[in-house]
Design a protein around this motif. Structure first.
Motif, PDB file in Angstrom:
ATOM      1  N   GLY A 112     -25.822 -56.903 -19.624  1.00 28.62           N
ATOM      2  CA  GLY A 112     -26.945 -57.556 -19.357  1.00 28.62           C
ATOM      3  C   GLY A 112     -26.841 -58.123 -17.955  1.00 28.62           C
ATOM      4  N   GLN A 113     -25.786 -58.617 -17.514  1.00 29.70           N
ATOM      5  CA  GLN A 113     -25.449 -59.068 -16.082  1.00 29.70           C
ATOM      6  C   GLN A 113     -25.529 -57.931 -15.083  1.00 29.70           C
ATOM      7  OE1 GLN A 113     -21.903 -61.053 -16.979  1.00 29.70           O
ATOM      8  NE2 GLN A 113     -22.749 -62.812 -16.036  1.00 29.70           N
ATOM      9  N   GLN A 114     -25.130 -56.805 -15.664  1.00 30.53           N
ATOM     10  CA  GLN A 114     -24.713 -55.666 -14.826  1.00 30.53           C
ATOM     11  C   GLN A 114     -26.280 -54.907 -14.489  1.00 30.53           C
ATOM     12  OE1 GLN A 114     -22.255 -53.652 -17.410  1.00 30.53           O
ATOM     13  NE2 GLN A 114     -20.197 -53.953 -16.039  1.00 30.53           N
ATOM     14  N   LYS A 115     -27.142 -55.093 -15.476  1.00 26.32           N
ATOM     15  CA  LYS A 115     -28.496 -54.366 -15.402  1.00 26.32           C
ATOM     16  C   LYS A 115     -29.401 -55.437 -14.559  1.00 26.32           C
ATOM     17  CE  LYS A 115     -29.010 -51.918 -19.698  1.00 26.32           C
ATOM     18  NZ  LYS A 115     -29.772 -51.640 -20.789  1.00 26.32           N
ATOM     19  N   GLN A 116     -29.032 -56.630 -14.392  1.00 23.85           N
ATOM     20  CA  GLN A 116     -29.907 -57.641 -13.577  1.00 23.85           C
ATOM     21  C   GLN A 116     -29.556 -57.279 -12.094  1.00 23.85           C
ATOM     22  OE1 GLN A 116     -28.766 -61.178 -15.658  1.00 23.85           O
ATOM     23  NE2 GLN A 116     -30.921 -61.318 -16.315  1.00 23.85           N
ATOM     24  N   ILE A 117     -28.225 -57.160 -11.962  1.00 22.39           N
ATOM     25  CA  ILE A 117     -27.679 -56.971 -10.576  1.00 22.39           C
ATOM     26  C   ILE A 117     -28.250 -55.742 -10.066  1.00 22.39           C
ATOM     27  CG2 ILE A 117     -25.548 -56.546  -9.029  1.00 22.39           C
ATOM     28  CD1 ILE A 117     -24.205 -58.556 -10.938  1.00 22.39           C
ATOM     29  N   HIS A 118     -27.964 -54.632 -11.032  1.00 22.41           N
ATOM     30  CA  HIS A 118     -28.731 -53.550 -10.672  1.00 22.41           C
ATOM     31  C   HIS A 118     -30.267 -53.749 -10.093  1.00 22.41           C
ATOM     32  CE1 HIS A 118     -28.960 -48.921 -11.695  1.00 22.41           C
ATOM     33  NE2 HIS A 118     -29.900 -49.240 -10.534  1.00 22.41           N
ATOM     34  N   TRP A 119     -30.993 -54.180 -11.115  1.00 25.43           N
ATOM     35  CA  TRP A 119     -32.365 -54.357 -10.788  1.00 25.43           C
ATOM     36  C   TRP A 119     -32.633 -55.133  -9.293  1.00 25.43           C
ATOM     37  CZ3 TRP A 119     -35.778 -58.541  -9.770  1.00 25.43           C
ATOM     38  CH2 TRP A 119     -37.251 -58.132 -10.023  1.00 25.43           C
ATOM     39  N   LEU A 120     -32.006 -56.302  -9.242  1.00 27.84           N
ATOM     40  CA  LEU A 120     -31.989 -56.996  -7.837  1.00 27.84           C
ATOM     41  C   LEU A 120     -31.746 -56.140  -6.579  1.00 27.84           C
ATOM     42  CD1 LEU A 120     -30.544 -60.337  -9.360  1.00 27.84           C
ATOM     43  CD2 LEU A 120     -32.637 -60.275  -8.427  1.00 27.84           C
ATOM     44  N   ALA A 121     -30.849 -55.521  -6.662  1.00 26.09           N
ATOM     45  CA  ALA A 121     -30.371 -54.678  -5.369  1.00 26.09           C
ATOM     46  C   ALA A 121     -31.225 -53.357  -5.277  1.00 26.09           C
ATOM     47  CB  ALA A 121     -29.236 -53.982  -5.764  1.00 26.09           C
ATOM     48  N   GLU A 122     -32.028 -52.872  -6.239  1.00 26.12           N
ATOM     49  CA  GLU A 122     -33.113 -51.913  -6.152  1.00 26.12           C
ATOM     50  C   GLU A 122     -34.192 -52.469  -5.513  1.00 26.12           C
ATOM     51  OE1 GLU A 122     -35.193 -50.271  -9.620  1.00 26.12           O
ATOM     52  OE2 GLU A 122     -34.028 -48.524  -8.946  1.00 26.12           O
ATOM     53  N   GLN A 123     -34.576 -53.677  -5.905  1.00 25.84           N
ATOM     54  CA  GLN A 123     -35.933 -54.257  -5.711  1.00 25.84           C
ATOM     55  C   GLN A 123     -35.666 -54.694  -3.923  1.00 25.84           C
ATOM     56  OE1 GLN A 123     -38.638 -54.240  -7.522  1.00 25.84           O
ATOM     57  NE2 GLN A 123     -37.058 -53.256  -8.970  1.00 25.84           N
ATOM     58  N   ALA A 124     -34.479 -54.925  -3.630  1.00 27.70           N
ATOM     59  CA  ALA A 124     -34.348 -55.553  -2.270  1.00 27.70           C
ATOM     60  C   ALA A 124     -34.511 -54.038  -1.520  1.00 27.70           C
ATOM     61  CB  ALA A 124     -33.062 -56.259  -2.211  1.00 27.70           C
ATOM     62  N   THR A 125     -33.843 -53.118  -1.887  1.00 32.89           N
ATOM     63  CA  THR A 125     -33.707 -51.809  -1.217  1.00 32.89           C
ATOM     64  C   THR A 125     -35.165 -51.281  -1.051  1.00 32.89           C
ATOM     65  OG1 THR A 125     -31.709 -51.293  -2.110  1.00 32.89           O
ATOM     66  CG2 THR A 125     -32.821 -49.686  -1.213  1.00 32.89           C
ATOM     67  N   LEU A 126     -35.942 -51.450  -2.215  1.00 29.99           N
ATOM     68  CA  LEU A 126     -37.199 -51.128  -2.059  1.00 29.99           C
ATOM     69  C   LEU A 126     -38.145 -51.962  -0.952  1.00 29.99           C
ATOM     70  CD1 LEU A 126     -38.141 -50.164  -5.603  1.00 29.99           C
ATOM     71  CD2 LEU A 126     -37.742 -48.723  -3.899  1.00 29.99           C
ATOM     72  N   LEU A 166     -36.804 -67.188  -3.616  1.00 35.77           N
ATOM     73  CA  LEU A 166     -35.825 -66.907  -4.778  1.00 35.77           C
ATOM     74  C   LEU A 166     -36.691 -67.422  -6.031  1.00 35.77           C
ATOM     75  CD1 LEU A 166     -33.101 -66.582  -5.938  1.00 35.77           C
ATOM     76  CD2 LEU A 166     -32.276 -69.135  -5.554  1.00 35.77           C
ATOM     77  N   THR A 167     -37.682 -68.462  -5.736  1.00 33.58           N
ATOM     78  CA  THR A 167     -38.315 -68.612  -7.137  1.00 33.58           C
ATOM     79  C   THR A 167     -38.997 -67.672  -7.701  1.00 33.58           C
ATOM     80  OG1 THR A 167     -38.502 -71.033  -6.578  1.00 33.58           O
ATOM     81  CG2 THR A 167     -40.002 -70.265  -8.042  1.00 33.58           C
ATOM     82  N   GLY A 168     -39.637 -66.755  -6.630  1.00 31.18           N
ATOM     83  CA  GLY A 168     -40.518 -65.664  -7.090  1.00 31.18           C
ATOM     84  C   GLY A 168     -39.548 -64.363  -7.721  1.00 31.18           C
ATOM     85  N   ILE A 169     -38.498 -64.284  -6.948  1.00 29.51           N
ATOM     86  CA  ILE A 169     -37.573 -63.271  -7.493  1.00 29.51           C
ATOM     87  C   ILE A 169     -37.105 -63.525  -8.877  1.00 29.51           C
ATOM     88  CG2 ILE A 169     -35.171 -62.142  -6.907  1.00 29.51           C
ATOM     89  CD1 ILE A 169     -35.833 -62.699  -4.099  1.00 29.51           C
ATOM     90  N   VAL A 170     -36.706 -64.631  -9.248  1.00 32.12           N
ATOM     91  CA  VAL A 170     -36.330 -64.891 -10.217  1.00 32.12           C
ATOM     92  C   VAL A 170     -37.278 -64.699 -11.479  1.00 32.12           C
ATOM     93  CG1 VAL A 170     -35.235 -66.954 -11.787  1.00 32.12           C
ATOM     94  CG2 VAL A 170     -34.487 -66.609  -9.569  1.00 32.12           C
ATOM     95  N   ALA A 171     -38.614 -65.115 -11.052  1.00 34.12           N
ATOM     96  CA  ALA A 171     -39.673 -65.042 -12.125  1.00 34.12           C
ATOM     97  C   ALA A 171     -40.110 -63.413 -12.381  1.00 34.12           C
ATOM     98  CB  ALA A 171     -40.943 -65.621 -11.586  1.00 34.12           C
ATOM     99  N   ALA A 172     -39.882 -62.645 -11.238  1.00 31.07           N
ATOM    100  CA  ALA A 172     -39.872 -61.250 -11.403  1.00 31.07           C
ATOM    101  C   ALA A 172     -38.866 -60.615 -12.132  1.00 31.07           C
ATOM    102  CB  ALA A 172     -40.348 -60.533 -10.002  1.00 31.07           C
ATOM    103  N   LEU A 173     -37.709 -61.061 -11.966  1.00 23.61           N
ATOM    104  CA  LEU A 173     -36.412 -60.650 -12.911  1.00 23.61           C
ATOM    105  C   LEU A 173     -36.674 -60.872 -14.281  1.00 23.61           C
ATOM    106  CD1 LEU A 173     -33.699 -59.380 -13.105  1.00 23.61           C
ATOM    107  CD2 LEU A 173     -32.708 -61.498 -12.393  1.00 23.61           C
ATOM    108  N   GLY A 174     -37.177 -62.030 -14.586  1.00 24.14           N
ATOM    109  CA  GLY A 174     -37.204 -62.440 -16.035  1.00 24.14           C
ATOM    110  C   GLY A 174     -38.511 -61.534 -16.610  1.00 24.14           C
ATOM    111  N   ALA A 175     -39.255 -61.134 -15.947  1.00 19.95           N
ATOM    112  CA  ALA A 175     -40.259 -60.234 -16.538  1.00 19.95           C
ATOM    113  C   ALA A 175     -40.070 -58.860 -16.707  1.00 19.95           C
ATOM    114  CB  ALA A 175     -41.749 -60.529 -15.864  1.00 19.95           C
ATOM    115  N   ALA A 176     -39.119 -58.292 -15.848  1.00 22.49           N
ATOM    116  CA  ALA A 176     -38.770 -57.087 -15.883  1.00 22.49           C
ATOM    117  C   ALA A 176     -38.270 -56.436 -17.019  1.00 22.49           C
ATOM    118  CB  ALA A 176     -37.644 -56.798 -14.662  1.00 22.49           C
TER     119      ALA A 176
END
Length: 238
Positions: A112-126, A166-176
């Motif tokens: 679960g942590q690995q997937k979250q980190i993957h998502w965060l890095a991908e969103q930043a790259t985009l 960070l607040t917006g990013i965390v909210a988006a991660l929670g809904a991803a």
């Protein structure tokens, strides 16, 4: 990612393979020769875990390596980045080690942590590719990765701009929907002769130029076009 006291105590980069659903590839060795902030940085003060106390700069990095240029974020808040450094490229299994200069004591990452980190890095790259990655957002993505990697053990102070992003990013991660994400790829420093870690653990992202990926994509599109032409020709003959 972090660059604490830029040449001296920089906790840096961890990147993530930004291809959704891609399984880890076989491990290989690459050397990082240089790094810089890809979209600026913001100040962060690391309070805990013990051993990582101090002021640092957080933000996405661009790594110059023997395998091309890569985007990266920090998954290791304990060790300093060194250049040049030779790394083993493989699945990111654990966040950084809490015993600098000694045999590693890692923070294992769950799937679960690995997937979250993957998502965060991908969103930043985009966001970087779309020119929407500000320095505050870049720092916020890095802090979010640290929050995921170290959990309750990680305590920090950040400025208002970084907190807002960070607040917006965390909210988006929670809904991803993370169901299609896989384990990201990391760079683990190769040990020296005494078995000690030589620098900071990194996680690597998509290569900036992506020549190999582009070649594969081009070959795939050409193959698809040829297959369609063959089917059309067979249909006409029938």
């Amino acid at each position: 990612m972090m660059m604490a006291r830029l040449a001296a105590s920089a906790v840096v980069a961890a990147g993530i393979l930004a291809t959704v659903g891609a399984a880890p590839t076989a491990a290989s060795t690459i050397t990082m020769t240089n790094y810089s902030f890809a979209a600026g940085s913001q100040n962060v003060t690391i309070i805990e875990p013990s051993g990582a106390i101090g002021a640092v700069k957080a933000g996405m990095f661009k790594l110059t390596t023997t395998a091309g240029d890569w985007y990266a974020f920090c998954a290791d808040i304990f060790n300093v980045i060194k250049k040049p450094t030779t790394y083993q490229l493989g699945p990111l299994q654990a966040a950084g080690d809490s015993t600098p200069g000694q045999p590693p004591v890692d923070y294992p990452l769950t799937l679960g942590q690995q997937k979250q980190i993957h998502w965060l890095a991908e969103q930043a790259t985009l966001e970087l590719q779309n020119a929407t990655l500000t320095s505050a957002k870049s720092a916020a993505y890095q802090v979010a990765i640290w929050d995921v990697a170290y959990g309750a053990a990680f305590t920090r102070t950040i400025n208002a701009n970084t907190q807002s992003a960070l607040t917006g990013i965390v909210a988006a991660l929670g809904a991803a929907d993370l169901s299609s994400y896989w384990v990201p790829l990391g760079l683990t420093p190769l040990a020296n002769g005494q078995g000690l870690v030589k620098g900071q653990t990194l996680v690597v992202g998509v290569p900036v130029p992506e020549p190999a990926s582009l070649a594969l994509l081009t070959a795939g599109l050409l193959g698809l076009a040829a297959a369609r032409r063959a089917r059309a020709s067979a249909f006409r003959r029938a």
